[in-house]
Design a protein around this motif. Sequence first.
Motif, PDB file in Angstrom:
ATOM      1  N   LEU A 165       0.702  -1.265  -0.122  1.00  0.00           N
ATOM      2  CA  LEU A 165       0.164  -0.164  -0.200  1.00  0.00           C
ATOM      3  C   LEU A 165       0.783   1.321  -0.111  1.00  0.00           C
ATOM      4  CD1 LEU A 165      -2.922  -0.852   2.536  1.00  0.00           C
ATOM      5  CD2 LEU A 165      -2.742  -1.059   0.053  1.00  0.00           C
ATOM      6  N   GLU A 166       1.945   1.074   0.613  1.00  0.00           N
ATOM      7  CA  GLU A 166       2.881   2.226   0.625  1.00  0.00           C
ATOM      8  C   GLU A 166       3.347   2.773  -0.864  1.00  0.00           C
ATOM      9  OE1 GLU A 166       5.778   2.873   4.419  1.00  0.00           O
ATOM     10  OE2 GLU A 166       5.673   0.764   3.786  1.00  0.00           O
ATOM     11  N   THR A 169       0.393   4.107  -2.962  1.00  0.00           N
ATOM     12  CA  THR A 169       0.035   5.556  -2.520  1.00  0.00           C
ATOM     13  C   THR A 169       1.168   6.466  -3.067  1.00  0.00           C
ATOM     14  OG1 THR A 169      -0.994   4.666  -0.341  1.00  0.00           O
ATOM     15  CG2 THR A 169      -0.299   7.203  -0.658  1.00  0.00           C
ATOM     16  N   VAL A 192      -6.475   2.250  -2.437  1.00  0.00           N
ATOM     17  CA  VAL A 192      -5.669   2.100  -1.037  1.00  0.00           C
ATOM     18  C   VAL A 192      -6.810   2.602   0.126  1.00  0.00           C
ATOM     19  CG1 VAL A 192      -4.025   3.281   0.253  1.00  0.00           C
ATOM     20  CG2 VAL A 192      -3.223   2.630  -2.096  1.00  0.00           C
ATOM     21  N   VAL A 193      -7.486   3.575  -0.164  1.00  0.00           N
ATOM     22  CA  VAL A 193      -8.416   3.839   1.090  1.00  0.00           C
ATOM     23  C   VAL A 193      -9.611   2.793   1.072  1.00  0.00           C
ATOM     24  CG1 VAL A 193      -7.731   6.281   1.192  1.00  0.00           C
ATOM     25  CG2 VAL A 193      -9.543   5.478  -0.326  1.00  0.00           C
ATOM     26  N   ASP A 196      -7.661   0.325   2.992  1.00  0.00           N
ATOM     27  CA  ASP A 196      -7.094   0.637   4.257  1.00  0.00           C
ATOM     28  C   ASP A 196      -7.735   2.146   4.727  1.00  0.00           C
ATOM     29  OD1 ASP A 196      -5.963   1.364   6.573  1.00  0.00           O
ATOM     30  OD2 ASP A 196      -3.858   1.874   5.754  1.00  0.00           O
ATOM     31  N   ASN A 199      -5.927   4.959   6.107  1.00  0.00           N
ATOM     32  CA  ASN A 199      -4.256   5.243   5.419  1.00  0.00           C
ATOM     33  C   ASN A 199      -4.262   6.843   5.552  1.00  0.00           C
ATOM     34  OD1 ASN A 199      -2.428   5.726   3.175  1.00  0.00           O
ATOM     35  ND2 ASN A 199      -2.170   3.570   3.639  1.00  0.00           N
TER      36      ASN A 199
END
Length: 281
Positions: A165-166, A169, A192-193, A196, A199
Amino acid sequence: MMIKRKQIAVIGLVVVLMGLLLSLDIKGLVKEEGQHSGEAATSASQATVVSLESVSNTAKQSITPDFSRQISELESQLKNAGESEKLKLQKQLAQKWDDLNQPAPAAFYFEQLAKASNQYSEWLKSGDLFTNAYQTTQDSLIQPGLVAKAIESYQKALELQPASLEAKTGLGVAYVNDSSNPMQGIQLLLGVVKEDPSNIKANMSLGLFSIKSGQFDKAVNRFKTVIAQQQIPDAWFYLATCYENLGEKSEAIAAFEKSKELAADPGFSAYIDKRIKELKN
């Protein structure tokens, strides 16, 4: 990231926040979250060539003569180093520039380390530093080149860890800053959101893009999500800006006050006091 490990966001808060707000055309250009205004910076594909040498020379003007001398000595050693010493010196230079809060040259050295090792962590670090560099540079000519470098680093990181996810993003933010792929970036961030919802980095970025498109109500929710996780001064600042544009003056004043309290920066405090005075009149 907007909030870096060394809390650079607080140190340079006035410049970064005021600069970004001035760059945002926040009077409702678009009405769907994620749609780009059409006035993005030059595409990364048309970027001015940016090199380690050029960013290092520029960065040396921002550090003390003693640190500049230390860097130059390491660079000289690197030019004459054999293969066994080369990696060690690149690591030293990468860390030295990072410690000096000079993300552009640090990013290039971490990129070299990543190419040598092909490790996810080093590609991610390279991407994050290139991101920090393009978000804070005052040179609009080299910014697209730094964006392109960030994209490349995050793509390499995702090849090694496709679920990261990092990296998703970071890549999403970079794509939005590259005018040729803005919607691809927004979709990555929304993904991503979805996975998560809390985030911080993705919500912060989507909140800023919502401001740019005039969707202040959606931006409010993004920044509230961030604040629920971490008391970040710039999140409060952007939340205040949203309230101000929605005509909710008392909420805007309270949020501005909170951003001032958390930042604890004299220059930023003076700017916030001026904004609050305007709201009260």
